[in-house]
Design an enzyme around this catalytic site. Structure first.
Site, PDB file in Angstrom:
ATOM      1  N   ASP A 238      43.880  49.047  38.576  1.00  0.00           N
ATOM      2  CA  ASP A 238      42.694  49.514  39.287  1.00  0.00           C
ATOM      3  C   ASP A 238      42.687  48.978  40.713  1.00  0.00           C
ATOM      4  OD1 ASP A 238      42.335  46.886  38.234  1.00  0.00           O
ATOM      5  OD2 ASP A 238      40.215  47.000  38.744  1.00  0.00           O
ATOM      6  N   GLU A 239      41.966  49.681  41.590  1.00  0.00           N
ATOM      7  CA  GLU A 239      41.697  49.242  42.961  1.00  0.00           C
ATOM      8  C   GLU A 239      42.973  48.842  43.694  1.00  0.00           C
ATOM      9  OE1 GLU A 239      38.738  46.205  42.325  1.00  0.00           O
ATOM     10  OE2 GLU A 239      37.121  47.676  42.207  1.00  0.00           O
ATOM     11  N   VAL A 240      43.924  49.748  43.710  1.00  0.00           N
ATOM     12  CA  VAL A 240      45.195  49.501  44.418  1.00  0.00           C
ATOM     13  C   VAL A 240      44.999  49.932  45.873  1.00  0.00           C
ATOM     14  CG1 VAL A 240      47.697  49.819  44.293  1.00  0.00           C
ATOM     15  CG2 VAL A 240      46.328  50.035  42.231  1.00  0.00           C
TER      16      VAL A 240
ATOM     17  N   HIS B 233      45.119  43.754  42.135  1.00  0.00           N
ATOM     18  CA  HIS B 233      44.575  42.449  41.696  1.00  0.00           C
ATOM     19  C   HIS B 233      45.678  41.511  41.202  1.00  0.00           C
ATOM     20  CE1 HIS B 233      40.397  43.376  42.307  1.00  0.00           C
ATOM     21  NE2 HIS B 233      40.515  44.500  41.609  1.00  0.00           N
TER      22      HIS B 233
END
Length: 812
Positions: free
Chosen positions: A270-272, A214
């Protein structure tokens, strides 16, 4: 035949009646009494008075016996009630509440309502020791500081102990990072004021700085493209680049410098998703390392940066999201020494967390991390474009977290919970629910995590904190069965409550629109519009519905805009209104135009239909005002103008065949002038490629006085080619003129010998039948020669210079 002649039949009928009466009497004795529908009418007892009067009569109001060795901290019930406000939105809510339709549609929650859950006394001590942080996602719809002055005291009163603030591009980065700050970012004075307000209300601040995934707000810029993990998306930063670590280090330093009292920093991670798909794929092969170990290595670098930060003698603890760790083995996490550097925050927003995060993950975390945070949601988790927050959805998520705490309380030490309130799903996404629409949700969620459950008494106390006249609604607004308008069951007064009630009203309009869409799908498809084939009776009703909805959207947009402007900046107000109201208005107008086309049909063809270009015929009138204005220029300036229709800004269509007022409109005339000038410049041979036979027209006698901007830009692109063609034609004309000069000179010499006076040595030479001179209008040029006293070459040089000057002027 009378009943007297059949005594057996009479006996059977009497017996049946008696059995029915006995059955209903027995059922009424065994079944609990149904609670009446209470209404809070001005001048009446209100909820409190009615509850007090019915406590002994109804078993719902009898509290369950509590364990003697436990003390439950339940908030007291207040006796003072707030009178309804005179604000326009609240006045309307009051009238709707007291309407007969509202009294029949609105129902109050009962004690066995799914929104309620008994207090779990086994975890009350754990909950008291846990921090309760409310997440403020400021990367979209960042409120004004004046709203924080009202919101922070309310959050503290509802049970919050801290704020997890995600600034993203609203933080006033400076120096080498100045380009990361948005044009409407907070100032340094604003950041200091936010901290002062938080401190005054007993709220600890934990900033959140994304350092891996992000990272769109950093990597979206051209000068940072080289820092991307994948070139096609700015979602993940290249963790193997020293420049990446430099920019991350500077971001952390500036945020911590601006928050001198913070002791915790959330580093995201997060969410890599892109890790291992871009430049790191080569690193994985070269160094023989897995994607998981690359992730751990980068997080360790970032955590070390935060741990080494020292200013004013304080130490800062990094906290990270856990989702990428769930799939990494116990051994890899242990060997990375990450557990000694960070604390994890386990997040999930569903109703059944154990199905998403199983026992193996919790067992692994219990062995690796001495302290664990959890994260729930109070808004922004039920849809990327939601505008109304449903408290029942989010309180169910908190009920599930209470079960997790009870299940693993002996294995894991829970440090705190962050109630997330996402404003965008990522940097590029649309806005989720605004904070004022989610205040009731965050209120009930905080109460649930504070007391370990949610009972009617807690519900009543929470409603009092929000200064509601009755129990706070726990679900989406109830729709009136007749009008399908949203019904408001109470009058609350909290910061932003006018927006909350306006969105309740908008919810009713939105649901109407959804119902209409189902009919549009069945009777207004592109195929039906292209073939002019649909049910006119149903279409008339659809048109009436769309017109009414458009009127409702317009009606609510004005007062809602004024309320939004009191809390948000102008750009946020415009974005929200465009995405949620004006876009729907445009859709309705487009559909009305399609309906009008079908309603003009009075007879219909037999199936099967002829094959046609469905896209062209169905989209011909489905354009917004701005699109139609743009389309009118694009189509009208096209070389194939006469072979295609022209969509005018008014919505009409000109296909080159109709005459009259519409055909002679200013838009069409301008299009024709530009087209004629283009053909005049390109020559007759170029024109013949597009128009032939009876459609061929002679060039205009005069050039138009101006060129539209889009046409000039198109001419500039091909200017070099046209100039070469023009020069070639000029060379040919010069050769012809030189031959003509020789003939004239010979004739003048002969006339002088005989003594005849020559009045004009430059006679008019009409070469209109020669191709290039006809296309370039040299007949008129030669006629002007006698009057102006200049030759053809000078005139054409003057004309070309004028043409070039106009192009250059437009270009600059």
């Amino acid at each position: 035949m009378s009943m007297r002649n059949k005594p057996g039949l009479s006996f059977v009928l009497v017996l049946v009646v008696c059995l029915v009466i006995l059955y209903f009497s027995w059922k009424s004795l065994l079944a609990p009494k149904i609670a009446p529908q209470f209404k809070n009418v001005d001048g009446g007892l209100g909820w409190k008075g009615i509850f007090e009067g019915l406590k002994d009569e109804h078993p719902w109001f009898k509290e369950k016996p509590q364990a003697e060795n436990r003390v439950i901290d339940v908030p007291p019930r207040k006796t003072n009630r707030v009178q309804p406000s005179s604000h326009d939105v609240r006045t309307k809510a009051k009238s709707m509440k007291n309407s007969p339709a509202s009294k029949s549609a609105v129902q109050k929650p009962s004690a066995n309502d799914p929104h309620y859950q008994a207090i779990d006394i086994s975890i009350t001590d754990i909950l008291k020791s846990m921090n309760r942080f409310v997440h403020l996602d400021l990367k979209g719809a960042a409120p004004k500081i004046s709203y924080f002055k009202e919101l922070f005291p309310l959050l503290s009163k509802m049970g919050a102990t801290g704020l997890l603030i995600e600034y993203e591009d609203t933080f006033p980065y400076s120096g080498s990072l100045q380009g990361l700050a948005a044009r409407n970012s907070y100032t340094k004075a604003d950041i200091m004021q936010i901290q002062s307000l938080a401190k005054d209300n007993g709220l600890e601040i934990m900033p959140l700085v994304q350092t891996f995934g992000h990272m769109e707000f950093v990597l979206k810029y051209e000068n940072n493209e080289k820092l991307r993990e994948s070139a096609h998306t700015p979602q993940v930063i290249d963790s193997n680049s020293k420049a990446s670590l430099t920019i991350i280090s500077e971001m952390i330093k500036q945020v911590l410098d601006a928050h001198p009292r913070v002791t915790r920093l959330h580093i995201g991670c997060d969410e890599v998703y892109e890790l291992g798909r871009g430049v790191s794929a080569d690193v994985m092969v070269k160094e023989n390392v897995t994607k998981e170990r690359l992730f751990l290595r980068h997080v360790k670098h970032v955590a070390t940066m935060v741990g080494n930060y020292r200013t004013g003698g304080r130490s800062v603890t990094p906290i990270m999201w856990d989702d990428e760790l769930r799939g990494i083995t116990f051994e890899d996490i242990r060997d990375s020494s990450l557990p000694s550097l960070v604390q994890i925050m386990v997040w999930h927003y569903t109703r059944n967390i154990l199905k998403k995060i199983d026992d193996d993950v919790w067992q692994k975390y219990s062995l690796l991390f001495p302290r664990v945070w959890i994260a729930s949601s109070f808004k922004g988790a039920s849809g990327a474009r939601q505008f109304y927050t449903n408290p029942s959805f989010h309180i169910a998520n908190h009920f599930s977290w209470l079960k997790i705490i009870a299940r693993y309380r002996d294995m894991i030490q829970f440090s705190g919970i962050a109630l997330t309130g996402w404003q965008r799903y990522d940097h590029f996404a649309t806005l989720c629910e605004l904070i004022p629409a989610a205040v009731p949700s965050v209120a009930v969620c905080l109460a649930t995590m504070k007391y370990g459950g949610f009972t009617k008494d807690i519900h009543r106390s929470t409603s009092d904190i929000l200064r509601c006249s009755s129990l706070l609604e726990m679900s989406v607004p109830v729709l009136d069965p007749k009008t399908r308008n949203a019904q408001v069951s109470q009058d609350c007064r909290f910061p932003g409550s006018p927006i909350y009630y306006a969105l309740q009203e908008y919810y009713g309009y939105f649901k109407k629109s959804d119902k209409t869409k189902q009919r549009l799908i069945g009777w207004l498809s592109d195929y039906q519009v292209a073939h002019g084939f649909s049910n006119p009776g149903l279409l008339k009703g659809l048109k009436a519905d769309l017109t009414s909805q458009t009127s409702n959207f317009l009606k609510i947009s004005t007062p809602l805009k004024e309320e939004l402007k009191a809390i948000y900046s102008e750009d946020t107000v415009d974005e929200w209104l465009e995405e949620n109201i004006f876009e729907r208005i445009r859709e309705n107008k487009n559909n009305i135009m399609r309906l009008d086309k079908l309603l003009n049909t009075t007879s219909w063809k037999a199936r099967p239909f002829d094959r046609i270009d469905v896209e062209r015929h169905s989209k011909m009138v489905v354009k917004t005002d701005d699109e139609m204005k743009s389309k009118s220029v694009k189509r009208s300036t096209s070389p194939t103008y006469r072979d295609r229709e022209v969509v005018l800004p008014s919505g009409g269509v000109d296909d080159g065949r109709k005459k009259g007022k519409q055909y002679n409109s200013p838009e069409v005339k301008a299009a024709k002038r530009v087209e004629n000038q283009m053909f005049a410049l390109q020559g007759n041979n170029m024109r013949s490629k597009y128009i032939s036979g009876s459609e061929r027209r002679t060039p205009p006698k005069e050039s138009p006085p101006f060129l539209p901007k889009n046409r000039l830009e198109a001419l500039i692109e091909n200017h070099d080619t046209r100039k070469k063609q023009f020069d070639m034609r000029m060379d040919s004309n010069n050769r012809v003129e030189q031959a003509d000069e020789g003939i004239v000179n010979k004739r003048v010499a002969a006339e002088k010998k005989v003594g005849k006076r020559v009045s004009d040595p430059r006679p008019i030479i009409d070469r209109s039948k020669q191709g290039p001179k006809k296309s370039l209008q040299f007949v008129q040029v030669l006629k002007d020669t006698n009057a102006k006293g200049i030759n053809n070459k000078d005139f054409e040089d003057e004309k070309m210079n004028s043409y070039e000057s106009r192009l250059l002027k437009m270009k600059h």
